[in-house]
Scaffold this motif. Structure first.
Motif, short mmCIF file in Angstrom:
data_model
loop_
_atom_site.label_atom_id
_atom_site.label_comp_id
_atom_site.label_asym_id
_atom_site.label_seq_id
_atom_site.Cartn_x
_atom_site.Cartn_y
_atom_site.Cartn_z
N SER A 43 0.94 -1.25 -0.02
CA SER A 43 0.09 0.04 0.06
C SER A 43 0.90 1.15 0.03
O SER A 43 0.47 2.43 0.38
CB SER A 43 -0.98 -0.07 1.23
OG SER A 43 -0.24 -0.03 2.42
N SER A 63 -2.93 2.73 -9.82
CA SER A 63 -4.11 3.18 -10.58
C SER A 63 -3.83 2.70 -11.90
O SER A 63 -3.11 2.98 -12.61
CB SER A 63 -4.65 4.53 -10.60
OG SER A 63 -5.63 4.58 -11.61
N THR A 126 -5.43 0.10 -7.51
CA THR A 126 -6.45 0.93 -6.88
C THR A 126 -7.13 1.87 -7.37
O THR A 126 -6.79 2.21 -8.66
CB THR A 126 -5.51 1.55 -5.51
OG1 THR A 126 -4.66 2.55 -6.25
CG2 THR A 126 -4.57 0.51 -4.95
N SER A 129 -8.58 8.53 -5.34
CA SER A 129 -9.13 8.94 -3.99
C SER A 129 -10.30 10.10 -4.20
O SER A 129 -10.02 11.13 -4.71
CB SER A 129 -8.31 9.58 -3.18
OG SER A 129 -7.46 8.54 -2.84
N ASP A 130 -11.45 9.84 -4.20
CA ASP A 130 -12.74 10.55 -4.78
C ASP A 130 -12.65 12.03 -3.73
O ASP A 130 -12.97 13.14 -4.12
CB ASP A 130 -14.11 9.92 -4.22
CG ASP A 130 -15.08 10.78 -5.16
OD1 ASP A 130 -15.00 11.32 -6.15
OD2 ASP A 130 -16.20 10.99 -4.34
N SER A 140 -5.80 11.24 -7.68
CA SER A 140 -4.84 10.67 -6.94
C SER A 140 -5.15 9.35 -6.35
O SER A 140 -6.09 9.12 -6.20
CB SER A 140 -4.50 11.62 -5.60
OG SER A 140 -3.67 11.21 -4.74
N ALA A 142 -5.36 6.29 -4.76
CA ALA A 142 -5.55 5.86 -3.26
C ALA A 142 -4.65 4.63 -2.96
O ALA A 142 -4.35 4.00 -3.72
CB ALA A 142 -7.01 4.99 -3.04
#
Length: 198
Positions: A43, A63, A126, A129-130, A140, A142
């Motif tokens: 992560s 992403s 991934t 990021s909302d 961006s 997450a």
């Protein structure tokens, strides 16, 4: 939840599961610590050290729709982890929106080559990021610790345990890409289409 959603109870009776007991009775004593380290590395919370090449990388962008993603580095990292365990891997490379995508399949052998394999899968990409998109107008990636570095870490840490068992069927540990929106499960669809074609 919005007030217009009405919950309805479903009366579903599932069949009883036959009691066979756990196949894996003892996990390695350091399993939880190693699992946590894998989640942190996958992560991007800490650098991942490649076991064979000894290089390091911090996975900050996984992403599959971002041209600057690090998914190929993640695949190479997973390949080295499995190679260190003596587990063979196979890549499924494909292209989406002009970008290279890769599924990785690690195969743990079974004693019966005619038996269908057991497939365990995760996804290595991934979402965006909302909250950052809404507040800053910027996409961006997450970190993806729970979606889905935990799944990838689970497969990595299960691999040596399954490798050391006398399995009848092959086990395929499948790391898919292109799951998150707007990718729409690209890796899973490619994986299944190849199985159907083969």
């Amino acid at each position: 939840w919005p007030n217009n959603i009405k919950w309805k109870k479903e009366d579903i009776t599932l069949p009883d599961v036959p009691e066979k007991g756990a196949l894996i009775k003892d996990w390695p004593k350091d399993f939880i610590g190693r699992y946590k380290e894998d989640v942190l590395a996958l992560s991007g919370e800490k650098a991942a050290e490649f076991p064979m090449s000894k290089r390091t990388a911090t996975f900050k962008n996984r992403s599959s729709t971002d041209r600057d993603n690090q998914l190929q580095d993640v695949v190479m990292y997973l390949e080295e982890r499995y190679k260190e365990l003596g587990i063979k891997t196979h890549r499924q490379d494909f292209t989406s929106r002009g970008m290279k995508q890769t599924n990785l399949i690690a195969v743990i052998p079974g004693s019966d080559p005619s038996a269908r394999p057991v497939v365990m899968a995760d996804h290595i990409d991934t979402a965006f990021s909302d909250d950052i998109l809404q507040s800053k107008g910027k996409r961006s990636a997450a970190p993806g610790a729970d979606d889905n570095a935990t799944g990838t870490a689970a497969l990595l840490e299960t691999a040596p345990v399954l490798r050391d068992m006398k399995l009848l069927r092959e086990v395929w540990l499948v790391h898919l890409t292109g799951e998150e929106f707007p990718a729409d499960s690209l890796g899973a669809r490619y994986f299944v289409s190849r199985l159907l074609k083969d």
